[in-house]
Design a protein around this motif. Structure first.
Motif, PDB file in Angstrom:
ATOM      1  N   LEU A   1      50.440  39.652  32.913  1.00  0.00           N
ATOM      2  CA  LEU A   1      50.294  38.349  33.580  1.00  0.00           C
ATOM      3  C   LEU A   1      48.836  38.077  33.957  1.00  0.00           C
ATOM      4  N   LEU A   2      48.121  39.105  34.383  1.00  0.00           N
ATOM      5  CA  LEU A   2      46.697  38.932  34.673  1.00  0.00           C
ATOM      6  C   LEU A   2      45.946  38.531  33.402  1.00  0.00           C
ATOM      7  N   GLY A   3      46.342  39.093  32.286  1.00  0.00           N
ATOM      8  CA  GLY A   3      45.731  38.711  31.011  1.00  0.00           C
ATOM      9  C   GLY A   3      45.975  37.244  30.694  1.00  0.00           C
ATOM     10  N   GLU A   4      47.180  36.781  30.927  1.00  0.00           N
ATOM     11  CA  GLU A   4      47.492  35.363  30.697  1.00  0.00           C
ATOM     12  C   GLU A   4      46.706  34.479  31.667  1.00  0.00           C
ATOM     13  N   ARG A   5      46.623  34.911  32.931  1.00  0.00           N
ATOM     14  CA  ARG A   5      45.871  34.144  33.935  1.00  0.00           C
ATOM     15  C   ARG A   5      44.401  34.041  33.532  1.00  0.00           C
ATOM     16  N   THR A   6      43.871  35.130  32.999  1.00  0.00           N
ATOM     17  CA  THR A   6      42.468  35.172  32.592  1.00  0.00           C
ATOM     18  C   THR A   6      42.161  34.125  31.523  1.00  0.00           C
TER      19      THR A   6
ATOM     20  N   ASP B   1      53.896  47.466  36.639  1.00  0.00           N
ATOM     21  CA  ASP B   1      52.439  47.419  36.498  1.00  0.00           C
ATOM     22  C   ASP B   1      52.046  46.855  35.142  1.00  0.00           C
ATOM     23  N   ARG B   2      52.770  47.237  34.106  1.00  0.00           N
ATOM     24  CA  ARG B   2      52.505  46.691  32.767  1.00  0.00           C
ATOM     25  C   ARG B   2      52.701  45.167  32.769  1.00  0.00           C
ATOM     26  N   GLN B   3      53.751  44.712  33.423  1.00  0.00           N
ATOM     27  CA  GLN B   3      54.016  43.276  33.504  1.00  0.00           C
ATOM     28  C   GLN B   3      52.943  42.548  34.308  1.00  0.00           C
ATOM     29  N   ILE B   4      52.521  43.148  35.414  1.00  0.00           N
ATOM     30  CA  ILE B   4      51.468  42.547  36.236  1.00  0.00           C
ATOM     31  C   ILE B   4      50.183  42.409  35.425  1.00  0.00           C
ATOM     32  N   ILE B   5      49.827  43.454  34.702  1.00  0.00           N
ATOM     33  CA  ILE B   5      48.599  43.420  33.898  1.00  0.00           C
ATOM     34  C   ILE B   5      48.710  42.389  32.785  1.00  0.00           C
TER      35      ILE B   5
ATOM     36  N   LEU C   1      43.955  41.016  47.819  1.00  0.00           N
ATOM     37  CA  LEU C   1      43.979  41.022  46.355  1.00  0.00           C
ATOM     38  C   LEU C   1      43.459  39.708  45.779  1.00  0.00           C
ATOM     39  N   TYR C   2      43.870  38.595  46.363  1.00  0.00           N
ATOM     40  CA  TYR C   2      43.448  37.301  45.829  1.00  0.00           C
ATOM     41  C   TYR C   2      41.992  36.993  46.133  1.00  0.00           C
ATOM     42  N   ARG C   3      41.463  37.544  47.189  1.00  0.00           N
ATOM     43  CA  ARG C   3      40.020  37.400  47.415  1.00  0.00           C
ATOM     44  C   ARG C   3      39.249  38.109  46.297  1.00  0.00           C
ATOM     45  N   ILE C   4      39.686  39.290  45.939  1.00  0.00           N
ATOM     46  CA  ILE C   4      39.054  40.029  44.834  1.00  0.00           C
ATOM     47  C   ILE C   4      39.260  39.282  43.521  1.00  0.00           C
ATOM     48  N   LEU C   5      40.463  38.836  43.272  1.00  0.00           N
ATOM     49  CA  LEU C   5      40.790  38.145  42.025  1.00  0.00           C
ATOM     50  C   LEU C   5      40.000  36.847  41.872  1.00  0.00           C
ATOM     51  N   THR C   6      39.920  36.060  42.934  1.00  0.00           N
ATOM     52  CA  THR C   6      39.171  34.803  42.823  1.00  0.00           C
ATOM     53  C   THR C   6      37.675  35.053  42.684  1.00  0.00           C
ATOM     54  N   GLU C   7      37.151  36.054  43.374  1.00  0.00           N
ATOM     55  CA  GLU C   7      35.724  36.367  43.239  1.00  0.00           C
ATOM     56  C   GLU C   7      35.420  36.793  41.806  1.00  0.00           C
ATOM     57  N   HIS C   8      36.270  37.614  41.249  1.00  0.00           N
ATOM     58  CA  HIS C   8      36.081  38.029  39.855  1.00  0.00           C
ATOM     59  C   HIS C   8      36.170  36.820  38.921  1.00  0.00           C
ATOM     60  N   SER C   9      37.137  35.953  39.156  1.00  0.00           N
ATOM     61  CA  SER C   9      37.294  34.750  38.331  1.00  0.00           C
ATOM     62  C   SER C   9      36.048  33.879  38.404  1.00  0.00           C
ATOM     63  N   PHE C  10      35.501  33.715  39.596  1.00  0.00           N
ATOM     64  CA  PHE C  10      34.276  32.921  39.752  1.00  0.00           C
ATOM     65  C   PHE C  10      33.135  33.541  38.957  1.00  0.00           C
ATOM     66  N   ASN C  11      32.979  34.851  39.072  1.00  0.00           N
ATOM     67  CA  ASN C  11      31.894  35.529  38.361  1.00  0.00           C
ATOM     68  C   ASN C  11      32.026  35.367  36.851  1.00  0.00           C
ATOM     69  N   VAL C  12      33.253  35.494  36.354  1.00  0.00           N
ATOM     70  CA  VAL C  12      33.502  35.304  34.923  1.00  0.00           C
ATOM     71  C   VAL C  12      33.157  33.871  34.519  1.00  0.00           C
ATOM     72  N   GLN C  13      33.585  32.911  35.302  1.00  0.00           N
ATOM     73  CA  GLN C  13      33.319  31.511  34.975  1.00  0.00           C
ATOM     74  C   GLN C  13      31.834  31.180  35.018  1.00  0.00           C
ATOM     75  N   VAL C  14      31.127  31.701  35.998  1.00  0.00           N
ATOM     76  CA  VAL C  14      29.683  31.455  36.071  1.00  0.00           C
ATOM     77  C   VAL C  14      29.000  31.994  34.819  1.00  0.00           C
ATOM     78  N   LYS C  15      29.352  33.195  34.421  1.00  0.00           N
ATOM     79  CA  LYS C  15      28.762  33.788  33.223  1.00  0.00           C
ATOM     80  C   LYS C  15      29.079  32.939  31.990  1.00  0.00           C
ATOM     81  N   LEU C  16      30.325  32.538  31.839  1.00  0.00           N
ATOM     82  CA  LEU C  16      30.720  31.709  30.695  1.00  0.00           C
ATOM     83  C   LEU C  16      30.011  30.359  30.726  1.00  0.00           C
ATOM     84  N   TRP C  17      29.928  29.774  31.917  1.00  0.00           N
ATOM     85  CA  TRP C  17      29.287  28.450  32.062  1.00  0.00           C
ATOM     86  C   TRP C  17      27.808  28.539  31.684  1.00  0.00           C
ATOM     87  N   LYS C  18      27.147  29.569  32.173  1.00  0.00           N
ATOM     88  CA  LYS C  18      25.716  29.737  31.847  1.00  0.00           C
ATOM     89  C   LYS C  18      25.524  29.935  30.349  1.00  0.00           C
ATOM     90  N   ASN C  19      26.354  30.745  29.730  1.00  0.00           N
ATOM     91  CA  ASN C  19      26.251  30.971  28.297  1.00  0.00           C
ATOM     92  C   ASN C  19      26.486  29.686  27.505  1.00  0.00           C
TER      93      ASN C  19
END
Length: 101
Positions: free
Chosen positions: A27-32, A21-25, A78-96
Motif C-alpha cells: 500500500l505504501l508503494g501504491e501511495r508513493t 507488513d507485506r500488505q502495508i508495504i 508515523l504520518y509526520r514521518i511519511l508526510t516529511e518523506h513525501s515532501f522531500n521526494v516531491q521537492v526533489k522531483l519538482w527540482k529535477n
C-alpha cells in the motif's frame, strides 16, 4: 491467515504479522505513485509543503486510528514521518522537472 484468537503458537503470530507488513508495504508503494504524480500539479516548490494541509491531515489520521483501536499518537508520529518523506521526494522531483525546462 488465522485470526488472532485462532493462533496456536508464536509462528502463527509471526506469519500473520509478516503478511500484514507485506500488505502495508504494498500500500505504501501504491501511495508513493500518487506522491510522485502530485508534483505535476505543483506550480512552485512552496506549493509542495502546503503547511495548512498538515494539521487537518494529522487530525483525520488520529480519528481513523481511534476508530480502529490504534494509538493515535503513534499514528500521528508515523504520518509526520511519511508526510516529511513525501515532501522531500516531491521537492526533489519538482527540482529535477524544472531544471529540464
Amino acid at each position: 491467515m488465522k485470526k488472532p484468537e485462532q493462533c496456536t503458537g508464536i509462528q502463527d503470530i509471526r506469519d500473520a504479522v509478516n503478511e500484514y507488513d507485506r500488505q502495508i508495504i504494498a500500500l505504501l508503494g501504491e501511495r508513493t505513485k500518487y506522491v510522485h504524480e502530485a508534483v505535476r500539479f505543483k506550480k512552485s516548490e512552496s506549493d509542495i509543503r502546503a503547511p495548512g494541509h498538515i494539521p487537518a491531515l494529522l487530525q483525520q489520521r488520529r480519528k481513523w486510528a481511534e476508530e480502529h483501536g490504534v494509538d493515535a499518537d503513534f499514528v500521528e508520529y508515523l504520518y509526520r514521518i511519511l508526510t516529511e518523506h513525501s515532501f522531500n521526494v516531491q521537492v526533489k522531483l519538482w527540482k529535477n522537472a524544472n531544471r529540464a525546462q
